[in-house]
Design a protein around this motif. Structure first.
Motif, PDB file in Angstrom:
ATOM      1  N   GLN A  16     -15.463 -11.237  12.829  1.00 15.31           N
ATOM      2  CA  GLN A  16     -14.811  -9.939  13.012  1.00 15.31           C
ATOM      3  C   GLN A  16     -13.311 -10.171  13.091  1.00 15.31           C
ATOM      4  O   GLN A  16     -12.851 -11.125  13.728  1.00 15.31           O
ATOM      5  CB  GLN A  16     -15.299  -9.278  14.299  1.00 15.31           C
ATOM      6  N   PHE A  17     -12.543  -9.288  12.450  1.00 15.25           N
ATOM      7  CA  PHE A  17     -11.094  -9.388  12.431  1.00 15.25           C
ATOM      8  C   PHE A  17     -10.467  -8.227  13.185  1.00 15.25           C
ATOM      9  O   PHE A  17     -10.866  -7.074  13.004  1.00 15.25           O
ATOM     10  CB  PHE A  17     -10.557  -9.340  10.988  1.00 15.25           C
ATOM     11  N   VAL A  18      -9.464  -8.535  13.977  1.00 17.61           N
ATOM     12  CA  VAL A  18      -8.532  -7.542  14.502  1.00 17.61           C
ATOM     13  C   VAL A  18      -7.186  -7.938  13.919  1.00 17.61           C
ATOM     14  O   VAL A  18      -6.656  -9.011  14.236  1.00 17.61           O
ATOM     15  CB  VAL A  18      -8.494  -7.521  16.040  1.00 17.61           C
ATOM     16  N   LEU A  19      -6.674  -7.099  13.028  1.00 16.47           N
ATOM     17  CA  LEU A  19      -5.437  -7.414  12.316  1.00 16.47           C
ATOM     18  C   LEU A  19      -4.255  -6.827  13.060  1.00 16.47           C
ATOM     19  O   LEU A  19      -4.270  -5.655  13.430  1.00 16.47           O
ATOM     20  CB  LEU A  19      -5.500  -6.852  10.897  1.00 16.47           C
ATOM     21  N   THR A  20      -3.223  -7.645  13.278  1.00 14.91           N
ATOM     22  CA  THR A  20      -2.037  -7.189  14.000  1.00 14.91           C
ATOM     23  C   THR A  20      -0.779  -7.602  13.253  1.00 14.91           C
ATOM     24  O   THR A  20      -0.784  -8.544  12.465  1.00 14.91           O
ATOM     25  CB  THR A  20      -1.997  -7.766  15.434  1.00 14.91           C
ATOM     26  N   GLY A  21       0.280  -6.861  13.513  1.00 15.33           N
ATOM     27  CA  GLY A  21       1.591  -7.191  12.962  1.00 15.33           C
ATOM     28  C   GLY A  21       1.661  -7.104  11.461  1.00 15.33           C
ATOM     29  O   GLY A  21       2.516  -7.751  10.837  1.00 15.33           O
ATOM     30  N   ASP A  22       0.811  -6.271  10.851  1.00 12.19           N
ATOM     31  CA  ASP A  22       0.799  -6.243   9.393  1.00 12.19           C
ATOM     32  C   ASP A  22       1.997  -5.479   8.847  1.00 12.19           C
ATOM     33  O   ASP A  22       2.374  -4.446   9.363  1.00 12.19           O
ATOM     34  CB  ASP A  22      -0.512  -5.673   8.852  1.00 12.19           C
ATOM     35  N   GLU A  23       2.595  -6.071   7.835  1.00 10.17           N
ATOM     36  CA  GLU A  23       3.721  -5.464   7.122  1.00 10.17           C
ATOM     37  C   GLU A  23       3.470  -5.598   5.633  1.00 10.17           C
ATOM     38  O   GLU A  23       3.018  -6.638   5.162  1.00 10.17           O
ATOM     39  CB  GLU A  23       5.039  -6.140   7.493  1.00 10.17           C
TER      40      GLU A  23
END
Length: 157
Positions: A82-89
Motif C-alpha cells: 500500500q502506498f501513501v504518496l506525499t510531497g508530489d509535484e
C-alpha cells in the motif's frame, strides 16, 4: 459582442489540463502497483527500448521486456503493498513531464507462497521517487521510474 481571447488564460488552462492528465497517469501507475496487475502496469508504460526502471536495491533495467519482467517478479513476491504518496509535484515541459514524490510504503513481508497477507508481518519504508512520462497522441505514458530508499530519520524535503 466579441470578447478578446486571453492567450495567457488559454495557456494556463492547457498547462492545468496537462498536469491533471499526468497526475492521472501517475495515479494509474500506483493503482496497478498496489493491485499487482501486470496488464494495468503494461497500460501505463511505453513499450520501447528507451524506457528504464530503477527499483530500490536493483540495477537499472532498460527496455520493455526487462521492465515488464521486473514488475512480474515484484508482483509474484509481494503479497501486499500500500502506498501513501506525499510531497508530489508535477512539472510539464512540452511533451515530457515528471512527478517527484515520496512513496510511504506498507507491505507484507515473508515467504511469497505462505499464508494470507493479513497474517504476515507488515513493514514500512519510504522511497524518494521520480516518474517521467511522455505525451502520446491520446495519453501520457511512463518512460522512467526511479526509486531510491530514504534513510530512517532523514529530514523531509
Amino acid at each position: 459582442m466579441v470578447v478578446p481571447c486571453d492567450d495567457d488564460a488559454v495557456d494556463d488552462a492547457d498547462a492545468d489540463a496537462d498536469a491533471d492528465a499526468v497526475r492521472a497517469a501517475n495515479a494509474a501507475f500506483y493503482s496497478a502497483f498496489e493491485a499487482g496487475d501486470l496488464d494495468a502496469m503494461a497500460d501505463v508504460w511505453e513499450h520501447s527500448d528507451r524506457i528504464a526502471v530503477t527499483h530500490p536495491g536493483w540495477p537499472t533495467l532498460r527496455g520493455w521486456p526487462s521492465v515488464a519482467g521486473s514488475w512480474d517478479a515484484i508482483f509474484r513476491n509481494t503479497p501486499y503493498i500500500q502506498f501513501v504518496l506525499t510531497g508530489d509535484e508535477v512539472a510539464v515541459a512540452g511533451d515530457v513531464a515528471w512527478v517527484t514524490l515520496d512513496e510511504n510504503i506498507l507491505q507484507a513481508t515473508g515467504s511469497p507462497d505462505g499464508g494470507a497477507a493479513e497474517s504476515q508481518e507488515l513493514s514500512g519504508a519510504r522511497i524518494a521517487a521520480v516518474n517521467v512520462f511522455v505525451r502520446t497522441q491520446d495519453s501520457w505514458l511512463m518512460v522512467l521510474h526511479h526509486g531510491s530508499p530514504v534513510s530512517a530519520g532523514a529530514p523531509d524535503g
